[in-house]
Design a protein around this motif. Structure first.
Motif, PDB file in Angstrom:
ATOM      1  N   ALA A  81       0.632  -1.334   0.205  1.00  0.00           N
ATOM      2  CA  ALA A  81       0.064  -0.298  -0.440  1.00  0.00           C
ATOM      3  C   ALA A  81       0.459   1.611  -0.281  1.00  0.00           C
ATOM      4  O   ALA A  81       1.949   1.488   0.686  1.00  0.00           O
ATOM      5  CB  ALA A  81      -0.875   0.187   0.963  1.00  0.00           C
ATOM      6  N   LEU A  82       0.091   2.550  -0.821  1.00  0.00           N
ATOM      7  CA  LEU A  82       1.566   3.450  -0.835  1.00  0.00           C
ATOM      8  C   LEU A  82       0.178   4.335  -0.055  1.00  0.00           C
ATOM      9  O   LEU A  82      -0.164   4.681   0.083  1.00  0.00           O
ATOM     10  CB  LEU A  82       1.017   3.691  -2.333  1.00  0.00           C
ATOM     11  CG  LEU A  82       2.614   2.879  -3.108  1.00  0.00           C
ATOM     12  CD1 LEU A  82       2.659   3.894  -3.892  1.00  0.00           C
ATOM     13  CD2 LEU A  82       3.694   2.720  -2.553  1.00  0.00           C
ATOM     14  N   VAL A  83       0.812   5.350   0.636  1.00  0.00           N
ATOM     15  CA  VAL A  83      -0.070   6.318   1.536  1.00  0.00           C
ATOM     16  C   VAL A  83       0.701   7.458   1.886  1.00  0.00           C
ATOM     17  O   VAL A  83       1.404   7.632   1.367  1.00  0.00           O
ATOM     18  CB  VAL A  83      -0.583   5.179   2.719  1.00  0.00           C
ATOM     19  CG1 VAL A  83      -1.225   4.269   3.120  1.00  0.00           C
ATOM     20  CG2 VAL A  83       0.803   5.354   4.224  1.00  0.00           C
ATOM     21  N   GLY A  84       0.275   8.406   2.195  1.00  0.00           N
ATOM     22  CA  GLY A  84       1.006   9.904   2.136  1.00  0.00           C
ATOM     23  C   GLY A  84      -0.130  10.561   2.044  1.00  0.00           C
ATOM     24  O   GLY A  84      -1.165  10.581   1.603  1.00  0.00           O
ATOM     25  N   PRO A  85       0.311  12.005   2.444  1.00  0.00           N
ATOM     26  CA  PRO A  85      -0.806  13.309   2.189  1.00  0.00           C
ATOM     27  C   PRO A  85      -1.003  13.390   0.645  1.00  0.00           C
ATOM     28  O   PRO A  85      -0.441  12.954  -0.244  1.00  0.00           O
ATOM     29  CB  PRO A  85      -0.886  14.417   2.316  1.00  0.00           C
ATOM     30  CG  PRO A  85       1.194  14.405   2.761  1.00  0.00           C
ATOM     31  CD  PRO A  85       1.419  13.100   2.448  1.00  0.00           C
ATOM     32  N   SER A  86      -2.160  14.042   0.053  1.00  0.00           N
ATOM     33  CA  SER A  86      -2.105  14.295  -1.164  1.00  0.00           C
ATOM     34  C   SER A  86      -1.488  15.079  -2.115  1.00  0.00           C
ATOM     35  O   SER A  86      -0.236  16.056  -1.251  1.00  0.00           O
ATOM     36  CB  SER A  86      -3.402  14.998  -1.302  1.00  0.00           C
ATOM     37  OG  SER A  86      -5.032  14.368  -1.453  1.00  0.00           O
ATOM     38  N   GLY A  87      -0.954  14.411  -3.567  1.00  0.00           N
ATOM     39  CA  GLY A  87       0.508  15.467  -4.001  1.00  0.00           C
ATOM     40  C   GLY A  87       1.396  15.203  -3.424  1.00  0.00           C
ATOM     41  O   GLY A  87       2.677  15.709  -3.729  1.00  0.00           O
ATOM     42  N   LEU A 120      -8.920   2.122   5.291  1.00  0.00           N
ATOM     43  CA  LEU A 120      -7.890   1.948   6.528  1.00  0.00           C
ATOM     44  C   LEU A 120      -8.323   0.617   6.991  1.00  0.00           C
ATOM     45  O   LEU A 120      -6.725  -0.102   6.911  1.00  0.00           O
ATOM     46  CB  LEU A 120      -8.547   2.596   8.158  1.00  0.00           C
ATOM     47  CG  LEU A 120      -7.483   2.234   9.528  1.00  0.00           C
ATOM     48  CD1 LEU A 120      -6.050   2.218   9.357  1.00  0.00           C
ATOM     49  CD2 LEU A 120      -7.726   2.985  10.519  1.00  0.00           C
ATOM     50  N   LYS A 121      -9.411   0.196   6.686  1.00  0.00           N
ATOM     51  CA  LYS A 121      -9.233  -1.387   5.969  1.00  0.00           C
ATOM     52  C   LYS A 121      -8.264  -2.208   4.797  1.00  0.00           C
ATOM     53  O   LYS A 121      -7.149  -2.850   4.926  1.00  0.00           O
ATOM     54  CB  LYS A 121     -10.579  -1.735   5.851  1.00  0.00           C
ATOM     55  CG  LYS A 121     -11.252  -3.183   6.062  1.00  0.00           C
ATOM     56  CD  LYS A 121     -10.658  -4.013   7.412  1.00  0.00           C
ATOM     57  CE  LYS A 121     -10.466  -5.377   7.099  1.00  0.00           C
ATOM     58  NZ  LYS A 121     -10.176  -6.571   8.294  1.00  0.00           N
ATOM     59  N   THR A 122      -8.542  -1.757   3.878  1.00  0.00           N
ATOM     60  CA  THR A 122      -7.444  -1.897   3.251  1.00  0.00           C
ATOM     61  C   THR A 122      -5.756  -1.462   3.403  1.00  0.00           C
ATOM     62  O   THR A 122      -5.610  -2.203   2.546  1.00  0.00           O
ATOM     63  CB  THR A 122      -8.210  -1.310   1.469  1.00  0.00           C
ATOM     64  OG1 THR A 122      -9.007  -1.224   1.914  1.00  0.00           O
ATOM     65  CG2 THR A 122      -7.228  -1.344   0.331  1.00  0.00           C
ATOM     66  N   VAL A 123      -5.541  -0.421   3.671  1.00  0.00           N
ATOM     67  CA  VAL A 123      -4.064  -0.592   3.680  1.00  0.00           C
ATOM     68  C   VAL A 123      -3.497  -1.286   4.887  1.00  0.00           C
ATOM     69  O   VAL A 123      -3.142  -1.790   5.502  1.00  0.00           O
ATOM     70  CB  VAL A 123      -3.774   1.308   4.405  1.00  0.00           C
ATOM     71  CG1 VAL A 123      -2.937   1.748   4.981  1.00  0.00           C
ATOM     72  CG2 VAL A 123      -4.569   2.329   3.590  1.00  0.00           C
ATOM     73  N   GLU A 124      -4.860  -1.674   5.984  1.00  0.00           N
ATOM     74  CA  GLU A 124      -3.718  -1.704   7.502  1.00  0.00           C
ATOM     75  C   GLU A 124      -3.421  -4.245   7.251  1.00  0.00           C
ATOM     76  O   GLU A 124      -2.947  -4.015   7.592  1.00  0.00           O
ATOM     77  CB  GLU A 124      -4.955  -2.065   8.243  1.00  0.00           C
ATOM     78  CG  GLU A 124      -6.066  -2.519   9.124  1.00  0.00           C
ATOM     79  CD  GLU A 124      -6.899  -2.689   9.813  1.00  0.00           C
ATOM     80  OE1 GLU A 124      -7.908  -2.579  10.214  1.00  0.00           O
ATOM     81  OE2 GLU A 124      -6.428  -1.501  10.910  1.00  0.00           O
ATOM     82  N   GLU A 132       8.941   2.391   5.730  1.00  0.00           N
ATOM     83  CA  GLU A 132       8.022   1.050   5.029  1.00  0.00           C
ATOM     84  C   GLU A 132       7.676   0.407   6.543  1.00  0.00           C
ATOM     85  O   GLU A 132       8.174   0.226   7.492  1.00  0.00           O
ATOM     86  CB  GLU A 132       9.794   0.751   4.306  1.00  0.00           C
ATOM     87  CG  GLU A 132       9.559   1.150   2.439  1.00  0.00           C
ATOM     88  CD  GLU A 132       9.850   1.075   1.538  1.00  0.00           C
ATOM     89  OE1 GLU A 132      10.095  -0.621   2.220  1.00  0.00           O
ATOM     90  OE2 GLU A 132      11.027   1.398   1.243  1.00  0.00           O
ATOM     91  N   GLY A 133       6.753  -1.007   6.251  1.00  0.00           N
ATOM     92  CA  GLY A 133       6.713  -1.550   7.106  1.00  0.00           C
ATOM     93  C   GLY A 133       5.448  -1.825   7.562  1.00  0.00           C
ATOM     94  O   GLY A 133       4.538  -1.002   6.041  1.00  0.00           O
ATOM     95  N   ASN A 134       5.035  -3.211   8.536  1.00  0.00           N
ATOM     96  CA  ASN A 134       3.130  -3.198   8.306  1.00  0.00           C
ATOM     97  C   ASN A 134       2.853  -2.014   9.042  1.00  0.00           C
ATOM     98  O   ASN A 134       3.028  -1.358   9.754  1.00  0.00           O
ATOM     99  CB  ASN A 134       2.598  -4.892   8.242  1.00  0.00           C
ATOM    100  CG  ASN A 134       3.653  -5.093   9.801  1.00  0.00           C
ATOM    101  OD1 ASN A 134       3.989  -4.026  10.241  1.00  0.00           O
ATOM    102  ND2 ASN A 134       4.636  -5.780  10.024  1.00  0.00           N
TER     103      ASN A 134
END
Length: 546
Positions: free
Chosen positions: A334-340, A498-502, A518-520
């Motif tokens: 999963a790639l997460v982070g603020p927009s932009g 959140l469910k998809t990411v975790e 990086e990590g779970n």
């Protein structure tokens, strides 16, 4: 070319002692030559008309093929109206000019040479005098071409701008309607058309002045020639019939010389269109698709290696800065982070929409550019947040790009994407047309069809960019079940649920174009770093984005 000659003979026969045999011979030859000329003209015109149609079709196919092979950055910097104007208008103008000018050139050149041979035979003095008309006509044409060419280019650019505005407004009609700006858009379009009208008026004024100067020159030459002709008749150097024949030949020669000169001007007129068409035909994509690697054993192991990137339209803004991470086969990342932050940019680079300025993206240890373009995109499937559907049936949208597929494959993929229930409720089921850009479907329905379109390919690498943002809880749960059953596939997810990411095997946090963590889920929450702050700030108690 013989008809004016025998016209003069008939006049001489009627004006002197009448000889019936010569009269009927001249009349018969005139009729024979007229029939042969008409037949030849019809065949020539028909063949060149067919040539124009075929050439236009070939040019449009070649141009369209060249355009769709360009990199994504080309479409970001080139307006849609310009492209459609080249396809619809400039190709037709270019092919018509080529085929028509070949026709006019061959006809005019042959007739001009033949006519001057007859004119020299009738009176070499008058023939030399008529040659004065040619340099004057060429000088007027040169001045005309110099001003006309620049105005024609401005007209073509103005038409392209108005076409772009109309297409943009129609494409965004929902936004226009929601803000009540129909009148304003109509006024903007009217202003663009008025600009085009002014340029066309200027173009037509230049042409009117050219025609006036040309015809005045032609009239002056004819008056002087008639004066000289009557002098030759009085001195017995030519007959009245020969003068009539010469005048007819002179009229025709002027027309054919003008055609040859006009052909040059017409080529100048179409040069602007041809130049733009050839710019697209000759343009090479900055993201080449010439790789030939097609491995049988494809695992889907992706490695971003110190990747840095700036968009072509904003070369001074670094979107990614020395980004490195891995996508492992059989794992969900999963790639997460603020927009932009650069999440979607990573996906665009993985899809080879762009080429990174620094670093490398390796797929199973080989650079992406080494892979065959068609092969690569059968192994990688992307589902975006705003999927694009085509004005075709549901089945054709699901099987888009596939040559060999069965309805069973389409239905299975739709069931896995939880799209089958609403498709079965449609009037024609899988044969139902979804409308322009899928306009007859809701956002969640379009996303499910897009997910089915990705799953039907059985890709080794599945990329989901906010692919479930419009789905209800039940549909998302069904899609998650489908993804969990996949074995050995590499999955890259960008999500705000959140469910998809975790549930992902690995989470990569990107901020301001850099990988910061990086990590779970458990590991990153324990660190209480960037991911922990992101969860606390962005996710609500039920796991959705604020």
């Amino acid at each position: 070319m013989f008809i004016p000659y025998y016209t003069g003979k008939v006049i001489d026969i009627l004006g002197s002692r009448y000889r019936e045999a010569k009269f009927y011979t001249a009349i018969s030859l005139m009729a024979l030559f007229s029939m042969a000329s008409s037949l030849s003209a019809g065949c020539r015109g028909g063949l060149f008309t067919l040539t124009i149609v075929r050439l236009t079709q070939r040019l449009r196919v070649l141009l369209f093929r060249a355009v769709v092979q360009q990199e994504i950055g080309f479409f970001e910097s080139t307006k849609t109206g310009e492209i459609t104007s080249r396809l619809a208008t400039d190709t037709a103008l270019m092919s018509r000019s080529i085929a028509l000018n070949v026709n006019v050139f061959l006809r005019s050149l042959m007739k001009a040479v033949g006519i001057y041979c007859f004119m020299l035979n009738l009176s070499w003095q008058l023939t030399l005098f008529t040659l004065i008309d040619t340099p004057i006509t060429a000088l007027i044409q040169e001045i005309y071409n110099r001003y006309y060419e620049s105005v024609v280019k401005e007209v073509q650019d103005s038409i392209a701008r108005s076409s772009h505005l109309a297409g943009e407004t129609v494409h965004a009609i929902r936004t226009v309607r929601s803000f009540g700006t129909e009148q304003e858009e109509a006024e903007r379009y009217g202003a663009r058309l008025l600009e085009t009208h002014r340029l066309k008026t200027r173009r037509d004024m230049i042409r009117a002045l050219y025609l006036l100067a040309h015809r005045l020159t032609k009239l002056a030459v004819q008056v002087i020639m008639l004066y000289c002709g009557q002098h030759l008749i009085r001195t017995g150097q030519m007959s009245s019939g020969n003068l009539v024949s010469f005048i007819i030949y002179q009229e025709e020669s002027g027309r054919y010389i003008q055609s040859l000169v006009h052909m040059y001007g017409d080529m100048i007129h179409s040069m602007g269109a041809a130049e733009k068409v050839f710019q697209y035909l000759d343009r090479k994509s900055t993201v080449p698709t010439e790789g030939d690697l097609k491995p049988k054993d494809f695992k889907g192991h992706v490695h971003f290696q110190n990747v840095s990137f700036s968009y072509p339209t904003r070369p001074d803004v670094s979107v990614l800065k020395d980004v490195s991470f891995e996508l492992r086969p059989g794992k969900v990342t999963a790639l997460v982070g603020p927009s932009g932050g650069g999440k979607t940019t990573c996906i665009s680079l993985l899809e080879r929409f762009y080429e990174p300025q620094a670093g490398e993206i390796l797929l199973d240890g080989r650079p992406l550019r080494d892979y065959d373009h068609k092969y690569l995109h059968t192994k990688i499937s992307l589902v975006g947040q705003e999927p694009v559907l085509f004005a075709r049936s549901v089945a054709e949208n699901v099987a888009f790009g596939l040559r060999d597929y069965s309805m069973e494959d389409v239905e299975t993929a739709a069931q896995e994407a939880h799209a089958d229930p609403f498709i079965q409720q449609m009037e024609r089921k899988y044969r139902t047309d979804v409308g322009e850009a899928g306009g007859t479907l809701a956002g969640g329905q379009k996303q499910r069809i897009a997910i089915a379109r990705a799953l039907v390919r059985r890709p080794q690498l599945l990329v989901l960019d906010e692919a479930s943002s419009c789905l209800d809880i039940e549909s998302e749960h069904k899609v998650q079940e489908t993804l969990s059953r996949m074995r050995g596939q590499t999955v890259l997810v960008v999500a705000h649920r959140l469910k998809t990411v975790e549930d992902a095997d690995k989470i990569v946090v990107i901020e301001e174009g850099r990988v910061v963590e990086e990590g779970n889920h458990r590991q990153l929450m324990e660190r209480e770093g960037a991911y922990h702050r992101l969860v606390q700030r962005l996710f609500t108690q039920n796991g959705d984005v604020n």
